[in-house]
Structure formats: structure tokens, C-alpha cells
Design an enzyme around this catalytic site. Structure first.
Site, PDB file in Angstrom:
ATOM      1  N   ASP A   1      46.563  -9.985 -33.328  1.00 32.73           N
ATOM      2  CA  ASP A   1      45.698  -9.692 -32.012  1.00 32.73           C
ATOM      3  C   ASP A   1      44.556  -8.998 -31.926  1.00 32.73           C
ATOM      4  OD1 ASP A   1      47.469 -11.615 -30.962  1.00 32.73           O
ATOM      5  OD2 ASP A   1      48.283 -10.113 -29.567  1.00 32.73           O
TER       6      ASP A   1
ATOM      7  N   LYS B   1      44.791 -20.876 -31.397  1.00 28.02           N
ATOM      8  CA  LYS B   1      44.339 -19.765 -30.262  1.00 28.02           C
ATOM      9  C   LYS B   1      43.042 -20.214 -29.573  1.00 28.02           C
ATOM     10  CE  LYS B   1      43.707 -14.933 -29.377  1.00 28.02           C
ATOM     11  NZ  LYS B   1      43.622 -13.607 -29.986  1.00 28.02           N
TER      12      LYS B   1
ATOM     13  N   ASP C   1      42.246 -19.477 -18.460  1.00 26.31           N
ATOM     14  CA  ASP C   1      41.826 -20.806 -18.811  1.00 26.31           C
ATOM     15  C   ASP C   1      42.728 -21.229 -20.154  1.00 26.31           C
ATOM     16  OD1 ASP C   1      40.252 -19.865 -20.714  1.00 26.31           O
ATOM     17  OD2 ASP C   1      38.451 -20.605 -19.305  1.00 26.31           O
TER      18      ASP C   1
ATOM     19  N   ASP D   1      53.199  -5.574 -26.517  1.00 29.49           N
ATOM     20  CA  ASP D   1      53.104  -6.899 -26.750  1.00 29.49           C
ATOM     21  C   ASP D   1      52.371  -7.351 -27.822  1.00 29.49           C
ATOM     22  OD1 ASP D   1      51.533  -6.205 -24.487  1.00 29.49           O
ATOM     23  OD2 ASP D   1      50.583  -8.263 -25.090  1.00 29.49           O
ATOM     24  N   ASN D   2      51.264  -6.456 -28.370  1.00 31.83           N
ATOM     25  CA  ASN D   2      50.494  -6.801 -29.597  1.00 31.83           C
ATOM     26  C   ASN D   2      51.043  -5.942 -30.736  1.00 31.83           C
ATOM     27  OD1 ASN D   2      48.544  -8.238 -28.070  1.00 31.83           O
ATOM     28  ND2 ASN D   2      47.347  -6.251 -27.417  1.00 31.83           N
TER      29      ASN D   2
ATOM     30  N   GLY E   1      53.120 -13.349 -22.440  1.00 30.51           N
ATOM     31  CA  GLY E   1      53.393 -14.650 -23.294  1.00 30.51           C
ATOM     32  C   GLY E   1      52.249 -15.037 -23.987  1.00 30.51           C
TER      33      GLY E   1
END
Length: 513
Positions: free
Chosen positions: A278, A121, A133, A268-269, A98
């Protein structure tokens, strides 16, 4: 900027978690989680893309807009959120992933009706941060801001960057994953795209057997982003998959044309719209090497090496086919489509090389010519961009060795020079079979071969300058990347300095950001 124009395209339609809880956790059966940006007390603007802001409908930047650019101030009419997706990472199923560092602000429609999603981002943790984080550091943020814009101006489908700002925080990162964490300056990028939907969004719903939601997501995607698909029932899903295959193949060909290596081609990219997405441990090609990967995490297997990007994109499409199978339910169609992918890709790839060499069309013996060229490029360590720049300038009676010496990372001794001369003779012989004039051939080359590419060492120097409070190189690179088919700054048209050969964050990178 008129941020009040931003709307929400997604969360009113699909199931989601609206608890605004940033705790890292699984969120089964949902496609998003509402989450607010962390907020930063002492932000500082580094760069703003005013042309893009005007284009997408946000208008001109004002000083008060900085709070929005770092997520401190939100329009009243939106609820910010992160999306859930899954994926295969380095060939292995990774389960739920995600937006771990990305938070979607929403969507804006400009006066011409073009829709654009806007996303922070580095603005804080989400449920999908996987014990991280949610912040981003300056070096990765500068790299994404500049490279996404560089790719756009090169003519490569891509996400884009609206702004780059310091957060005022320091973030701990271990840049090479070798047990040496350090404090780095934090930053936030706002990036934009028609849509940030990925292969992984569809993989997640299929893996969870949420077939109703998968069907709704497919219908939503086709209706909003594929207006050319007018078929109905399961045929529209077949047309959708074929369209994605074509877009993905075309994107890979463009990467090969300009010498771009993504570095992390996990499913996922992969953008469902065929965009470059990405920007992590990527690199533009310096010395030509089909086995080159800029990503230290990709060693020693080199799964995502430059020369493998075509076949990896096909592998990723197989995974998407598996995810869409419950809706398409036609194994033979999926297999035939994917088997045709390779033929389509290689034909498009070789036609692209024809344009780079100034050939009028793809002919019978060109494949052998290209294979010989690849061997020469690797053996003599020619710089990918500079080789074609020198090829364009080639004239009769020129000293071949001297003409190409500054484009090679190795010494051109007598044996190497003879190999180069033999190749140039074969090239000139091939040019004679053209049915177009040399002037037309050169124009084709000039449109296909950039004079400027954003090399990692230039990014490295730019990041160091920004960390020291300087922006001269940033401004210079921004001007150069907007005009990549012109040689505005001759000093950028040179090989990577040898001093950067083994510099972490320059010749080699990791996924750390």
C-alpha cells in the site's frame, strides 16, 4: 500474455458474498465479495513490466492484453473479488474495512512452481469502498508503480507492479483535503504479490468471533505461505506468530537502511508476509529527520514518523497477537515474544548500520557512535543517501567541509564544520578497529548504501510529464531504479531542489488517491 493460466486461490475455501454488488455495505462473517471491474472505454497503456510478466508466468505483452490490464476482459475460468478485513487506523479500531480500490483477478503459477496473486488497483467500487468510487488517479498510480519496483531492486520485501494504464476517465479528488477538489486523470495499476493477506484479515475474523473461519484462515496461510512451519496443533500458530514478528522486524530494518517512510502504518496496511504494501503518502528520506512524516494526515502527532516505524510495527504486532489469542491461548508466550521483538529489532538495526558504515561487526561502543551520528545528521540536515555516498568516497587529506557541503541542506559554517570534522575523526578511529581490510569494508558499504533513491520530487516531475504526454523521465527513472547501487545518472545524485520544499504532492502528501 497467457491470462487463461490465472486460477482462484481463495474463494473456493472461505465464506463470501457472491452477489456481485458494488454497493458500499457491511458484509459480516465473510472474507470476500465477488465483484467485477468497472470497465473503461478508452484505456491507454503507460508502462508494462515485461520482465515481471515473464517471471510470474504471464509471458510477453500483446496489444490485445490492454483490455485485461484495465479489467475490461476477464479469463473465463475466474471470478474476480475483493476481500474484507479490519484494522486499527492511527491507533484507533476502525472496524470492517476491505479492498476499497483493489479487485483480485486470481493467482498464477509459473513453470518453477512459484505462485503470484494478481490484483487491479483503481478498477472500480467494491462493497468496501466506504462511499468512495474505487478509482485511482494518475499521480498515486505512478507512485505505486515506480516505487514498488524501486523497493524490489533495492532488495526490500515488497509487492510489485505489472502495469500502469490510463483509464480514459477523469476522477475528482481533493489532494490536500482542504476543500479544493479538482479533476484528475484516472489510472489503473496491476500489482502482484505472493499474497495480499494482511494483519487486518485476521483481526476481522477475531473481532467477529468467527473462530472457525479464523482457524481455517490460519491453516490456509501456514500451509500455502509458510512451508518452514512443520509443527502441529497450537504450536504451529505460535511458530506462525514468531515468524511474522521476525519478518516484520527485518522489513523495518530494511526501511531504515534505505530511508523509506511508509506514512500510513495502520494494521490493515501490514502484510502477513512481511512485505511493503500500500504505497500511499510515502517518501524516501531527503534530509535526515527521525520525526519526518510525509503524510499530512499524520500531523501534528507524527505517529508514523521515520524514527517511530520500529515501535509502531511492534504496536501493530500486539494487535495481531490479540487477534490470534483465541487460537494460541497463551498470554505469556505472546507477551514474551513481543517483548523480545524490541531487542531483536534494535540489534538487527544496529548491525545494519554497521554495514552502512563499513564496520566489521557490532561492538560495545557502536551504539553511542550511532547516537552521535543521528544527532549530527539532524543538526546539520544531511541528506541521508548523499551522506553515505560521500562517506564511501572519503579519502585522506580531503577538505571535510567541501567534501560534504553538497550533502547538507544547511550552510556548514565554522562551528558546524568542526562538529563534522570531530565526527569523521571518531569514524576513522572506529574503522581502525576493523578486522577486515578497507577494501572489504568499502564493498560492504557499496552493497548497503544505494546511489539512487526514488525521491518525491522526481516522482512529481515524472507525473507532470506523463500528464503532458511525455515518458522520457519515466523511462529514465525506470532504468535508474533497476540499478540503484550504481550511479547511472549523476543528475539524480543531488539534494531535493529548494523550489520543491513546500510543494503539495512532493514534500507533503495526503492519503488522497
Amino acid at each position: 500474455m497467457n491470462i487463461e493460466r490465472i486460477q482462484q486461490p481463495f474463494i473456493k475455501i472461505f465464506p463470501g458474498d457472491t452477489s456481485n454488488n458494488p454497493m458500499q455495505r457491511n458484509t459480516p462473517k465473510v472474507l470476500f465479495s465477488t465483484i467485477k471491474p468497472a470497465g473503461f472505454e478508452k484505456p491507454q497503456l503507460i508502462a508494462f513490466n515485461e520482465a515481471l510478466s515473464e517471471e510470474i508466468g504471464l509471458g510477453k505483452y500483446e496489444k490485445k492484453d490492454l483490455d485485461f490490464l484495465v479489467g475490461n476482459h476477464l479469463p473465463e475460468n475466474i471470478q474476480t473479488y475483493a476481500t474484507a478485513y479490519a484494522g486499527h487506523q492511527f491507533g484507533n479500531w476502525a472496524g470492517q474495512l476491505g479492498d476499497g480500490r483493489a479487485i483480485l483477478a486470481g493467482e498464477i503459477t509459473n513453470d518453477a512452481g512459484k505462485r503470484t496473486e494478481i490484483q487491479w488497483k483503481g478498477a472500480g467500487a467494491t462493497p468496501y469502498s466506504r462511499h468512495a468510487d474505487g478509482r485511482a488517479v494518475l499521480r498515486s498510480s505512478v507512485r505505486e508503480y515506480l516505487m514498488s519496483e524501486a523497493m524490489f531492486h533495492l532488495g526490500v520485501p515488497t509487492t510489485r507492479a505489472l502495469s500502469l494504464a490510463f483509464t480514459g476517465e477523469e476522477v475528482v479528488r481533493d489532494i490536500m483535503y482542504n476543500g479544493n477538489p479538482q479533476l484528475e486523470k484516472g489510472a489503473v495499476v496491476i500489482r502482484t504479490a505472493e499474497s495480499f493477506l494482511r494483519f487486518g484479515h485476521f483481526e476481522l475474523m477475531s473481532a467477529q468471533r468467527e473462530y472457525n473461519t479464523l482457524e481455517e484462515l490460519l491453516d490456509f496461510t501456514i500451509e500455502n505461505y509458510f512451508p518452514e512451519i512443520t509443527s502441529t496443533d497450537s504450536q504451529k500458530y505460535k511458530d506462525f506468530f514468531e515468524n511474522i514478528c521476525t519478518r516484520t522486524a527485518n522489513l523495518m530494518v530494511e526501511w531504515f537502511r534505505v530511508g523509506f517512510v511508509h506514512g500510513v502504518m495502520n494494521t490493515d496496511n501490514m502484510s502477513i508476509l512481511g512485505l511493503t504494501i500500500d504505497y500511499g503518502p510515502y517518501s524516501m528520506m531527503d534530509e535526515y529527520d527521525l520525526n519526518f512524516t510525509p503524510n499530512t494526515t499524520d500531523l501534528p502527532g507524527r505517529r508514523y514518523a521515520f524514527g517511530k516505524q520500529g515501535q509502531i510495527s511492534q504496536w501493530n504486532l500486539w494487535q495481531l497477537a490479540n487477534a490470534l489469542h483465541p487460537m494460541i491461548k497463551d498470554e505469556k508466550f505472546l507477551e514474551d515474544t513481543l517483548n523480545r521483538y524490541g531487542n531483536y529489532f534494535w540489534e538487527a538495526h544496529d548491525k545494519m548500520l554497521c554495514r552502512k558504515f563499513g564496520f566489521d561487526e557490532l561492538k560495545k561502543n557502536d551504539e553511542e557512535f550511532f547516537t552521535n551520528w543521528q544527532g549530527l545528521m539532524q543538526e546539520l540536515q544531511f541528506d541521508y543517501t548523499l551522506f553515505f555516498n560521500q562517506l564511501e568516497k572519503l579519502t585522506s587529506n580531503v577538505d571535510i567541509k567541501e567534501h560534504f557541503s553538497n550533502a547538507s541542506y544547511t550552510f556548514l559554517n565554522e562551528e558546524n564544520s568542526n562538529k563534522l570534522k570531530n565526527f569523521i575523526e571518531s569514524y576513522e578511529s572506529r574503522l581502525k578497529s576493523n578486522t577486515i581490510s578497507r577494501e572489504e569494508s568499502l564493498k560492504m558499504m557499496e552493497r548497503s548504501n544505494p546511489k539512487f533513491t526514488l525521491r518525491n520530487y522526481l516522482l512529481y516531475e515524472c507525473i507532470e510529464e506523463i500528464e503532458n504526454g511525455k515518458t522520457e523521465l519515466l523511462e529514465k527513472l525506470t532504468k535508474a531504479l533497476k540499478n540503484p547501487y550504481q550511479e547511472l545518472f549523476p543528475e539524480f545524485s543531488s539534494k531535493r531542489p529548494s523550489g520543491y520544499d513546500d510543494t503539495a504532492g512532493c514534500s507533503t502528501l495526503s492519503c488522497s488517491s
